[in-house]
Design a protein around this motif. Structure first.
Motif, short mmCIF file in Angstrom:
data_model
loop_
_atom_site.label_atom_id
_atom_site.label_comp_id
_atom_site.label_asym_id
_atom_site.label_seq_id
_atom_site.Cartn_x
_atom_site.Cartn_y
_atom_site.Cartn_z
N SER A 249 0.83 -1.20 0.00
CA SER A 249 0.00 0.00 0.00
C SER A 249 0.86 1.25 0.00
O SER A 249 1.92 1.30 0.62
CB SER A 249 -0.90 0.02 1.23
OG SER A 249 -1.79 -1.05 1.22
N ASP B 205 0.60 7.00 1.97
CA ASP B 205 -0.44 8.01 2.20
C ASP B 205 -1.84 7.41 2.32
O ASP B 205 -2.76 8.09 2.76
CB ASP B 205 -0.43 9.04 1.07
CG ASP B 205 0.84 9.88 1.06
OD1 ASP B 205 1.56 9.91 2.10
OD2 ASP B 205 1.12 10.50 0.02
N ASP B 206 -2.01 6.16 1.95
CA ASP B 206 -3.33 5.51 1.99
C ASP B 206 -3.50 4.58 3.19
O ASP B 206 -4.60 4.07 3.42
CB ASP B 206 -3.55 4.71 0.70
CG ASP B 206 -3.50 5.58 -0.54
OD1 ASP B 206 -3.83 6.77 -0.44
OD2 ASP B 206 -3.12 5.06 -1.61
N ASP C 223 -6.25 5.52 6.42
CA ASP C 223 -7.67 5.35 6.14
C ASP C 223 -8.03 3.87 6.02
O ASP C 223 -9.02 3.41 6.58
CB ASP C 223 -8.05 6.10 4.86
CG ASP C 223 -9.56 6.10 4.64
OD1 ASP C 223 -10.32 6.15 5.62
OD2 ASP C 223 -9.97 6.07 3.46
N GLU C 224 -7.20 3.13 5.31
CA GLU C 224 -7.51 1.70 5.15
C GLU C 224 -7.36 0.95 6.47
O GLU C 224 -8.16 0.08 6.78
CB GLU C 224 -6.64 1.05 4.09
CG GLU C 224 -7.06 -0.39 3.87
CD GLU C 224 -6.32 -1.09 2.76
OE1 GLU C 224 -6.73 -2.20 2.43
OE2 GLU C 224 -5.35 -0.54 2.23
N LYS D 85 -7.40 3.29 -3.43
CA LYS D 85 -6.05 3.36 -2.87
C LYS D 85 -5.03 3.06 -3.94
O LYS D 85 -5.37 2.60 -5.02
CB LYS D 85 -5.90 2.40 -1.69
CG LYS D 85 -6.04 0.93 -2.09
CD LYS D 85 -5.83 -0.01 -0.94
CE LYS D 85 -4.36 -0.31 -0.86
NZ LYS D 85 -4.01 -1.22 0.21
N ARG D 86 -3.79 3.31 -3.60
CA ARG D 86 -2.69 3.02 -4.51
C ARG D 86 -1.93 1.79 -4.02
O ARG D 86 -1.68 1.64 -2.83
CB ARG D 86 -1.74 4.21 -4.57
CG ARG D 86 -2.35 5.40 -5.27
CD ARG D 86 -1.63 6.66 -4.96
NE ARG D 86 -2.01 7.07 -3.58
CZ ARG D 86 -1.67 8.22 -3.04
NH1 ARG D 86 -0.92 9.07 -3.70
NH2 ARG D 86 -2.06 8.52 -1.82
N TRP E 201 -3.59 2.64 -9.17
CA TRP E 201 -4.77 2.95 -8.39
C TRP E 201 -5.74 1.78 -8.50
O TRP E 201 -5.92 1.21 -9.57
CB TRP E 201 -5.46 4.20 -8.94
CG TRP E 201 -4.88 5.47 -8.43
CD1 TRP E 201 -3.95 6.25 -9.05
CD2 TRP E 201 -5.20 6.13 -7.22
NE1 TRP E 201 -3.66 7.35 -8.30
CE2 TRP E 201 -4.42 7.31 -7.16
CE3 TRP E 201 -6.06 5.84 -6.16
CZ2 TRP E 201 -4.49 8.20 -6.09
CZ3 TRP E 201 -6.13 6.73 -5.11
CH2 TRP E 201 -5.36 7.89 -5.07
#
Length: 79
Positions: free
Chosen positions: A9, A12-13, A16-17, A36-37, A47
Motif C-alpha cells: 500500500s 499516504d493511503d 484510512d484503510e 487506494k494506490r 490505483w
C-alpha cells in the motif's frame, strides 16, 4: 504473495484503510470499499478500488473475507 497487504500500500493511503480494516476485523462493519494506490516491488503505482466483504458464511473452507481489486489507474490519470 509473501508480503503483507500494508507493504504493497502507498504510505499516504495506510491510515484510512487501517481504520476501516480494524472496524471490519472487529465486526463493526461487514464490508468496505476504498480507492487506494498499490506500489509494485518495481516501484510502479496502480490505483485500485478495493472492496472487502465478509465471506464467513460461505461453504468454502478457511475463507474469512473476500477482496476484490479493480484497476482504476486509467480513470484516475484521466482526471
Amino acid at each position: 504473495k509473501e508480503l503483507p497487504w500494508f507493504a504493497l500500500s502507498h504510505p499516504d493511503d495506510l491510515q484510512d484503510e487501517q481504520s476501516q480494516f480494524e472496524q471490519f476485523a472487529g465486526d463493526d462493519i461487514h464490508s468496505y470499499s476504498i480507492e487506494k494506490r498499490l506500489v509494485q516491488p518495481c516501484g510502479d503505482i496502480h490505483w485500485i478500488n478495493l472492496t472487502v466483504a465478509d465471506f464467513s458464511g460461505s461453504s468454502l473452507v478457511d475463507s474469512v473475507y473476500l477482496c476484490l481489486f479493480e484497476d482504476i489507474t486509467a480513470r484516475k490519470q484521466a482526471h
